[in-house]
Design an enzyme around this catalytic site. Structure first.
Site, PDB file in Angstrom:
ATOM      1  N   ASP A  60      -6.041   2.175  -3.966  1.00  0.00           N
ATOM      2  CA  ASP A  60      -6.952   1.898  -3.519  1.00  0.00           C
ATOM      3  C   ASP A  60      -7.682   3.143  -2.464  1.00  0.00           C
ATOM      4  OD1 ASP A  60      -5.203   1.691  -0.961  1.00  0.00           O
ATOM      5  OD2 ASP A  60      -6.432  -0.630  -0.717  1.00  0.00           O
ATOM      6  N   SER A 107       0.833  -0.994   0.479  1.00  0.00           N
ATOM      7  CA  SER A 107       0.115  -0.284  -0.307  1.00  0.00           C
ATOM      8  C   SER A 107       0.869   1.551  -0.765  1.00  0.00           C
ATOM      9  CB  SER A 107      -1.028   0.322   1.221  1.00  0.00           C
ATOM     10  OG  SER A 107      -1.537   0.983   1.253  1.00  0.00           O
ATOM     11  N   ASP A 109      -1.042   1.626  -4.060  1.00  0.00           N
ATOM     12  CA  ASP A 109      -2.041   0.792  -5.198  1.00  0.00           C
ATOM     13  C   ASP A 109      -3.267   1.254  -5.501  1.00  0.00           C
ATOM     14  OD1 ASP A 109      -2.508   1.059  -1.813  1.00  0.00           O
ATOM     15  OD2 ASP A 109      -3.189  -1.083  -1.972  1.00  0.00           O
TER      16      ASP A 109
END
Length: 440
Positions: free
Chosen positions: A306, A147, A304
């Protein structure tokens, strides 16, 4: 001899450990503190999977630890019957050091255990992994990512059949299976190319992307919007670049300026160091570009893709919105428009974490939409979504204050692509901002 020194020696003497890894371990010989830090414990597997610094050792992310956890997961899947293994596991990976290598090793171990594998042909955002699990009706999904952590980290995150992150009912048995693996030599694995030739490993790509894009674009509620706004976007050298820009382009937003220094993948995140868009320092280059082009809005997704961070122009200056503000704005527009179009039901709901502010809940109350709260993390938000959906509730929106948002029912995790596009869909006025905020 301390246990960590015994484990260090065991790695050095193991015929399974390759010479390159042993060379790395020999370089720390005599440095007991470093040896202790690398070997005093196993990298812990929990409901968020694994995450740690890259390097040799039991408390590090490396191909041996990845192989071990994959074998433990494979044992769990196979214990659930042949149907589970045939439905398969989807694998995605991000831009970080060794992500592609770890993804291929994961595929080799799963295939070695007779489990079908779908692996993306290149880097993909984490939410696209969640989508692919549902789209392909797979048993599970794995994404290799750390992340927004610093560049020396990597991680391994596991999803179950609903497309949401695993909870204790899967995580605990996998933990127990890991403890049973005392030697790496028991891990089953076949070469990647052999897995492909045997039909156990299938490479997936644009055919899955296309369906995902169609689903995202289907979320549109209005088309009478200002598409001439100026948008600055930075993917922070992560996975979002192609996908966020594709969606914006498909919806007709052509005045998109991408931060060139942060456009392409860079596992060292050289221009930002700590690639967390919650940190205002991550916007340094994006703000420079925004001022040069008099942009209306500035967007950043984490590596990533998100999570989404937003800055808007106010009194001639760019102001950062926090996750509570962004979430409430999105909820207001989403529910107001869905209400006008009679798309809400008496069981419509939003879900937020308990540490997220109550402004979104207040908005939901205005539209008689239920608000449910759960513990921090989208594993809990989407886990609750799965449960409530079975009880007849209609999911409208999920969010947490740490800039994670999702709508729709085809992704069961926070989604930076959906969130980034959501801020371009409609102009609204607020009392707090003199200019238009552009949102869902």
């Amino acid at each position: 001899m301390n246990d960590y020194m015994k484990e260090y020696k065991r790695w050095l003497e193991s015929p399974y450990i390759d010479e390159e890894t042993k060379k790395e371990l020999l370089e720390i010989k005599g440095n007991e503190e470093e040896i202790k830090e690398r070997f005093f414990q196993d990298l812990e597997f929990g409901t968020a999977g694994l995450r740690g610094k890259i390097g040799a050792g039991t408390n590090r992310m490396n191909k041996y630890i990845v192989s071990r956890v994959t074998q433990a997961l494979a044992d769990f899947i196979n214990s659930k019957g042949e149907d589970r293994s045939q439905r398969g596991v989807v694998i995605a990976y991000d831009v970080r050091h060794f992500s592609k290598d770890f993804a291929r090793i994961t595929a080799e171990v799963l295939a070695g255990n007779g489990i079908k594998v779908y692996i993306f042909d290149d880097i993909r955002p984490t939410p696209m992994l969640s989508f692919a699990v549902r789209h392909l009706n797979a048993t599970a999904g794995i994404v290799i990512t750390a992340s927004h952590n610093p560049p020396e980290y990597n991680g391994y995150k596991v999803y179950w059949e609903e497309g949401s992150q695993i909870l204790d009912d899967v995580a605990v048995p996998v933990q127990e299976n890991m403890k049973k693996i005392k030697d790496f030599c028991v891990i089953k694995k076949i070469p990647f190319d052999e897995g492909i030739s045997k039909g156990l490993i299938k490479i997936i790509g644009k055919e899955v992307d296309t369906v995902y894009y169609q689903k995202v674009l289907s979320l549109a509620l209005n088309d009478d919007i200002d598409k001439n706004i100026k948008i600055v976007y930075t993917p922070l050298n992560g996975t979002g670049n192609i996908h966020v820009r594709h969606i914006l382009n498909e919806r007709g937003f052509n005045n998109v300026y991408v931060v060139k220094e942060q456009e392409l993948p860079d596992p060292d995140f050289s221009t930002v160091g700590y690639p967390n868009p919650e940190d205002i320092n991550a916007f340094k280059l994006a703000l420079k570009l925004a001022k040069e082009n008099d942009a209306d809005i500035v967007l950043a997704t984490d590596p990533d893709c998100d999570r989404l961070a937003v800055m808007v122009k106010h009194n001639g200056e760019y102001v950062a919105l926090n996750g509570n503000q962004t979430g409430a704005i999105l909820i207001q527009y989403l529910l107001s428009q869905r209400s006008q179009k009679h798309l809400l039901s008496d069981k419509s709901m939003i879900i937020k974490s308990i540490v997220t502010g109550n402004l979104g809940k207040m908005v939901a109350n205005e539209y008689k939409v239920h608000t449910f709260e759960t513990l921090t993390g989208f594993k809990n938000i989407c886990g609750l979504e799965n449960k409530l959906e079975k009880e007849g509730y209609q999911f409208e929106f999920g969010y947490e204050e740490s800039i994670g948002f999702v709508t729709g029912n085809f992704v069961r995790d926070k989604d930076g692509i959906i969130s980034a596009w959501s801020f371009q869909k409609q102009q609204v006025f607020t009392k707090n901002l003199e200019k238009h905020l552009l949102m869902f």
